[in-house]
Design a protein around this motif. Structure first.
Motif, PDB file in Angstrom:
ATOM      1  N   PHE A  43       0.859  -1.288   0.104  1.00  4.53           N
ATOM      2  CA  PHE A  43       0.067   0.091   0.021  1.00  4.53           C
ATOM      3  C   PHE A  43       0.941   1.429   0.128  1.00  4.53           C
ATOM      4  CE2 PHE A  43      -2.129  -3.449   1.785  1.00  4.53           C
ATOM      5  CZ  PHE A  43      -3.457  -3.363   1.503  1.00  4.53           C
ATOM      6  N   ASP A  44       0.849   2.007  -0.852  1.00  2.35           N
ATOM      7  CA  ASP A  44       1.557   3.269  -0.980  1.00  2.35           C
ATOM      8  C   ASP A  44       1.139   4.272  -2.083  1.00  2.35           C
ATOM      9  OD1 ASP A  44       3.444   5.534  -1.142  1.00  2.35           O
ATOM     10  OD2 ASP A  44       4.891   4.124  -0.578  1.00  2.35           O
ATOM     11  N   ALA A  51      12.219   8.973   0.664  1.00  2.00           N
ATOM     12  CA  ALA A  51      13.886   9.166   0.807  1.00  2.00           C
ATOM     13  C   ALA A  51      14.609   8.393  -0.328  1.00  2.00           C
ATOM     14  CB  ALA A  51      14.289   8.746   2.373  1.00  2.00           C
ATOM     15  N   SER A  52      13.766   7.153  -0.481  1.00  2.00           N
ATOM     16  CA  SER A  52      14.599   6.279  -1.856  1.00  2.00           C
ATOM     17  C   SER A  52      14.588   7.093  -2.963  1.00  2.00           C
ATOM     18  CB  SER A  52      13.688   5.225  -1.918  1.00  2.00           C
ATOM     19  OG  SER A  52      13.520   4.365  -0.757  1.00  2.00           O
ATOM     20  N   GLY A  57      22.563   6.542  -3.246  1.00  2.00           N
ATOM     21  CA  GLY A  57      22.662   4.961  -3.495  1.00  2.00           C
ATOM     22  C   GLY A  57      24.222   4.335  -3.153  1.00  2.00           C
ATOM     23  N   MET A  58      25.047   4.800  -2.099  1.00  2.00           N
ATOM     24  CA  MET A  58      26.005   4.498  -1.752  1.00  2.00           C
ATOM     25  C   MET A  58      25.967   3.316  -0.791  1.00  2.00           C
ATOM     26  SD  MET A  58      28.197   7.786  -0.938  1.00  2.00           S
ATOM     27  CE  MET A  58      26.520   8.530  -0.042  1.00  2.00           C
ATOM     28  N   ARG A 187      -2.655   4.966   0.844  1.00  2.00           N
ATOM     29  CA  ARG A 187      -1.995   4.915   2.334  1.00  2.00           C
ATOM     30  C   ARG A 187      -2.962   4.130   2.951  1.00  2.00           C
ATOM     31  NH1 ARG A 187       1.973   9.470   4.035  1.00  2.00           N
ATOM     32  NH2 ARG A 187       3.050   9.584   2.147  1.00  2.00           N
ATOM     33  N   ALA A 188      -2.399   3.630   4.121  1.00  2.00           N
ATOM     34  CA  ALA A 188      -3.267   2.863   5.011  1.00  2.00           C
ATOM     35  C   ALA A 188      -2.543   2.802   6.332  1.00  2.00           C
ATOM     36  CB  ALA A 188      -3.181   1.361   4.460  1.00  2.00           C
ATOM     37  N   GLY A 352      17.441   5.719   8.453  1.00  2.00           N
ATOM     38  CA  GLY A 352      18.575   6.832   8.407  1.00  2.00           C
ATOM     39  C   GLY A 352      19.386   7.061   7.151  1.00  2.00           C
ATOM     40  N   ARG A 353      20.661   7.263   7.325  1.00  2.00           N
ATOM     41  CA  ARG A 353      21.424   7.766   6.250  1.00  2.00           C
ATOM     42  C   ARG A 353      21.717   6.316   5.130  1.00  2.00           C
ATOM     43  NH1 ARG A 353      25.366  11.859   6.971  1.00  2.00           N
ATOM     44  NH2 ARG A 353      26.890  10.502   6.024  1.00  2.00           N
ATOM     45  N   GLY A 355      19.503   3.455   4.416  1.00  2.00           N
ATOM     46  CA  GLY A 355      18.556   2.493   3.962  1.00  2.00           C
ATOM     47  C   GLY A 355      18.979   1.641   2.594  1.00  2.00           C
ATOM     48  N   ILE A 356      19.838   2.350   1.840  1.00  2.00           N
ATOM     49  CA  ILE A 356      19.940   1.449   0.682  1.00  2.00           C
ATOM     50  C   ILE A 356      20.991   0.417   0.983  1.00  2.00           C
ATOM     51  CG2 ILE A 356      20.802   1.664  -1.772  1.00  2.00           C
ATOM     52  CD1 ILE A 356      18.228   3.529  -1.052  1.00  2.00           C
ATOM     53  N   LEU A 357      21.815   0.858   1.699  1.00  2.00           N
ATOM     54  CA  LEU A 357      22.953  -0.257   1.951  1.00  2.00           C
ATOM     55  C   LEU A 357      22.301  -1.462   2.838  1.00  2.00           C
ATOM     56  CD1 LEU A 357      25.549  -1.204   3.087  1.00  2.00           C
ATOM     57  CD2 LEU A 357      25.467   0.402   5.010  1.00  2.00           C
TER      58      LEU A 357
HETATM   59  C1  LIG Z   1      19.536  13.015   0.333  1.00  5.42           C
HETATM   60  C2  LIG Z   1      19.442  11.600   0.884  1.00  5.42           C
HETATM   61  C3  LIG Z   1      20.712  10.829   0.410  1.00  5.42           C
HETATM   62  C4  LIG Z   1      20.732   9.469   0.631  1.00  5.42           C
HETATM   63  N1  LIG Z   1      21.908   8.554   0.241  1.00  5.42           N
HETATM   64  C5  LIG Z   1      22.020   7.311   1.075  1.00  5.42           C
HETATM   65  C6  LIG Z   1      22.915   6.539   0.279  1.00  5.42           C
HETATM   66  O1  LIG Z   1      23.762   7.080  -0.490  1.00  5.42           O
HETATM   67  N2  LIG Z   1      23.044   5.289   0.808  1.00  5.42           N
HETATM   68  C7  LIG Z   1      22.046   4.780   1.726  1.00  5.42           C
HETATM   69  O2  LIG Z   1      22.184   3.713   1.897  1.00  5.42           O
HETATM   70  N3  LIG Z   1      21.051   5.471   2.062  1.00  5.42           N
HETATM   71  C8  LIG Z   1      21.135   6.717   1.565  1.00  5.42           C
HETATM   72  N4  LIG Z   1      19.908   7.590   2.128  1.00  5.42           N
HETATM   73  C9  LIG Z   1      19.027   7.183   3.056  1.00  5.42           C
HETATM   74  C10 LIG Z   1      17.848   6.253   2.281  1.00  5.42           C
HETATM   75  O3  LIG Z   1      17.402   6.912   1.255  1.00  5.42           O
HETATM   76  C11 LIG Z   1      16.819   6.010   3.235  1.00  5.42           C
HETATM   77  O4  LIG Z   1      17.263   5.236   4.352  1.00  5.42           O
HETATM   78  C12 LIG Z   1      15.725   4.839   2.598  1.00  5.42           C
HETATM   79  O5  LIG Z   1      15.386   5.312   1.380  1.00  5.42           O
HETATM   80  C13 LIG Z   1      14.812   4.290   3.424  1.00  5.42           C
HETATM   81  O6  LIG Z   1      13.782   3.685   2.671  1.00  5.42           O
HETATM   82  P1  LIG Z   1      12.125   3.567   3.158  1.00  5.42           P
HETATM   83  O7  LIG Z   1      11.853   2.567   2.211  1.00  5.42           O
HETATM   84  O8  LIG Z   1      12.307   3.177   4.646  1.00  5.42           O
HETATM   85  O9  LIG Z   1      11.564   4.958   3.399  1.00  5.42           O
HETATM   86  P2  LIG Z   1      10.950   5.815   2.063  1.00  5.42           P
HETATM   87  O10 LIG Z   1      11.809   5.594   0.761  1.00  5.42           O
HETATM   88  O11 LIG Z   1      10.756   7.207   2.601  1.00  5.42           O
HETATM   89  O12 LIG Z   1       9.739   5.234   1.746  1.00  5.42           O
HETATM   90  C14 LIG Z   1       8.598   5.296   2.622  1.00  5.42           C
HETATM   91  C15 LIG Z   1       7.281   5.094   1.675  1.00  5.42           C
HETATM   92  O13 LIG Z   1       6.129   5.213   2.760  1.00  5.42           O
HETATM   93  C16 LIG Z   1       5.101   5.734   2.112  1.00  5.42           C
HETATM   94  N5  LIG Z   1       4.131   5.933   3.087  1.00  5.42           N
HETATM   95  C17 LIG Z   1       4.168   6.789   4.095  1.00  5.42           C
HETATM   96  N6  LIG Z   1       3.066   6.735   4.919  1.00  5.42           N
HETATM   97  C18 LIG Z   1       2.271   5.664   4.234  1.00  5.42           C
HETATM   98  C19 LIG Z   1       1.269   5.108   4.685  1.00  5.42           C
HETATM   99  N7  LIG Z   1       0.577   5.317   6.016  1.00  5.42           N
HETATM  100  N8  LIG Z   1       0.766   3.964   3.949  1.00  5.42           N
HETATM  101  C20 LIG Z   1       1.674   3.562   2.979  1.00  5.42           C
HETATM  102  N9  LIG Z   1       2.679   4.109   2.763  1.00  5.42           N
HETATM  103  C21 LIG Z   1       2.959   5.307   3.348  1.00  5.42           C
HETATM  104  C22 LIG Z   1       5.770   6.905   1.300  1.00  5.42           C
HETATM  105  O14 LIG Z   1       4.826   7.408   0.263  1.00  5.42           O
HETATM  106  C23 LIG Z   1       6.948   6.305   0.901  1.00  5.42           C
HETATM  107  O15 LIG Z   1       7.029   5.726  -0.436  1.00  5.42           O
HETATM  108  C24 LIG Z   1      19.729   9.009   1.674  1.00  5.42           C
HETATM  109  C25 LIG Z   1      18.719   9.639   1.945  1.00  5.42           C
HETATM  110  C26 LIG Z   1      18.678  11.060   1.721  1.00  5.42           C
HETATM  111  C27 LIG Z   1      17.601  12.036   1.923  1.00  5.42           C
END
Ligand SMILES: Cc1cc2nc3c(=O)[nH]c(=O)nc-3n(C[C@H](O)[C@H](O)[C@H](O)COP(=O)(O)OP(=O)(O)OC[C@H]3O[C@@H](n4cnc5c(N)ncnc54)[C@H](O)[C@@H]3O)c2cc1C
Length: 394
Positions: A43-44, A51-52, A57-58, A187-188, A352-353, A355-357
């Motif tokens: 669900f999204d 953040a993704s 992408g390091m 969202r959900a 945090g920083r 998530g891709i790793l």
């Molecule tokens: C500028 C920047 C540079 C970065 N560079 C790196 C890097 O080089 N290497 C690395 O490892 N990490 C990096 N990161 C960190 C990394 O991007 C994040 O840790 C990672 O993307 C987190 O992924 P996620 O899926 O948890 O969150 P997100 O990508 O934020 O995804 C969360 C999703 O949840 C959805 N959502 C929110 N609420 C709801 C709801 N109630 N119901 C359903 N869906 C919902 C949102 O729409 C979103 O799509 C960087 C981050 C930033 C901001």
């Protein structure tokens, strides 16, 4: 591409899993769960848009190593080792290249004080038994001729990778599609009944009524906004906070740089991550300013000033995009991945920083937690229960 014979047989008794959040963490967890035979729905309303979307992408556990962060380092090293297989499986499933780059990271410094920072980092790596290769400035410029001749100090970290997270998200969506997993554009929130989670309730939208969807397990993977999910017994508001990052995408001829360059420039950190198609990602600010995704003149200026000091030709590249997104940060810098204490409710948030790793490891830990299988190594340090409502954080 996945052929019908490759698809896991979905048994009638297979657990139904709802994943809330289609960032890289939710999508990779959904993919792993579907491949393990679960019936999964995501669900999204904006998959891949959090953040993704911003991430450089390091896949860089050694450059990110810090004093007092041994658990994060161990999890990062383990996940970095999983990345090549994760990428290969995704390529097998989709027939498309992930373009994982394994050319390492070069650390550089712009003056003697900055060189001391790089030296301290190298000493930390030595102490932790992690490989690094000290280079003189000339040797660093032989590896990357575009570097400024004014830099001092160079350290090569060979075992680091990088990837384009937007491409990975696209491929994960394709892989989920090929397994018949639906990504529902809404969202959900978790639906609780009698102290257990029994499914999700969707948010209403134009022409879209509220819907209740039953599930045996619900995985909250909604990035920083997970802090607004009220869970019995787990204090996500205390655990997770948004940490703003501004980042730039520039474009020129391919080959300006061949590996990630991370620099300390008069005390400021900057990185340049090259892609095979000529894109160079320059990042990133780190701002504890709450829910704010404005791109600011100051943020862009600071990043470009530092990047041009490291690679003067950056000034000639086309500035294609300036983006800001919110990292899901936690107070102990470790994500929360696993069961919550409420039956049927799990979380994969707070990356945090990194998530891709940490994506491949997270997907493994989550699959084991949903299926009640033995937890992979490092799962313990990610245990969400450390933020149980009645306990203090580590
Ligand atoms: C500028 C920047 C540079 C970065 N560079 C790196 C890097 O080089 N290497 C690395 O490892 N990490 C990096 N990161 C960190 C990394 O991007 C994040 O840790 C990672 O993307 C987190 O992924 P996620 O899926 O948890 O969150 P997100 O990508 O934020 O995804 C969360 C999703 O949840 C959805 N959502 C929110 N609420 C709801 C709801 N109630 N119901 C359903 N869906 C919902 C949102 O729409 C979103 O799509 C960087 C981050 C930033 C901001």
């Amino acid at each position: 591409m996945t052929s019908p014979a490759d698809r896991p047989a979905v048994q009638a008794a297979a657990p139904r899993v709802a994943v809330l959040g289609g960032g890289i963490v939710g999508l990779a967890s959904a993919w792993a769960l579907a491949r393990a035979g679960c019936r999964v729905e995501v669900f999204d309303d904006d998959p891949g848009g959090g953040a993704s979307f911003a991430a450089a992408g390091m896949i860089a556990p050694t450059s990110e190593a810090a004093f007092g962060q041994e658990h994060l380092l161990a999890a990062g090293l383990a996940s970095a080792r999983l990345w090549p297989d994760f990428a290969r499986d995704l390529e097998h499933c989709t027939g498309a290249s992930v373009a994982l780059q394994s050319t390492g990271t070069l650390l550089v410094a712009s003056d003697h004080d900055d060189a001391a920072v790089v030296q301290r980092h190298t000493m930390l790596l030595d102490r932790l038994g992690l490989a690094s290769q000290r280079l003189g400035t000339r040797a660093a410029r032989r590896l990357e001729p575009a570097l400024s001749p004014r830099l001092c100090a160079g350290v090569l970290l060979r075992d680091e990778h990088s990837v384009d997270p937007r491409r990975v998200v696209r491929l994960l969506l394709a892989a989920l599609g090929s397994l018949g997993v639906q990504v529902r554009p809404t969202r959900a929130r978790p639906l609780l009944a009698a102290a257990r989670c029994v499914g999700v309730v969707t948010e209403p939208g134009p022409g879209r009524p509220v819907e209740r969807v039953e599930a045996d397990a619900v995985v909250v993977a909604s990035g920083w906004s997970a802090r607004d999910v009220v869970l019995p017994g787990l204090d996500l508001r205390r655990a997770v906070r948004p940490l703003k990052g501004q980042i730039l995408r520039l474009r020129g001829e391919p080959g300006l740089l061949t590996r990630t360059v991370r620099a300390t420039v008069h005390g400021d950190e900057v990185y340049l991550v090259p892609r095979p198609d000529g894109e160079v990602v320059v990042g990133a600010t780190s701002e504890d300013v709450g829910v704010d995704t404005r791109v600011t003149a100051g943020g862009v200026h600071e990043l470009l000033r530092s990047a041009v000091a490291v690679v003067p030709e950056v000034a000639e590249l086309e500035l294609v995009e300036a983006t800001a997104r919110l990292r899901p940060a936690t107070v102990d810098n470790l994500p929360l991945v696993g069961a919550t204490g409420t039956p049927g409710l799990l979380v994969a948030v707070g990356h945090g920083r990194d998530g891709i790793l940490l994506t491949p490891l997270t997907a493994q830990v989550m699959t084991a937690a949903v299926l009640d299988a033995p937890a992979p190594r490092h799962a313990e340090s990610l245990d969400p229960q450390r933020f149980a409502a009645e306990r203090s954080p580590m």
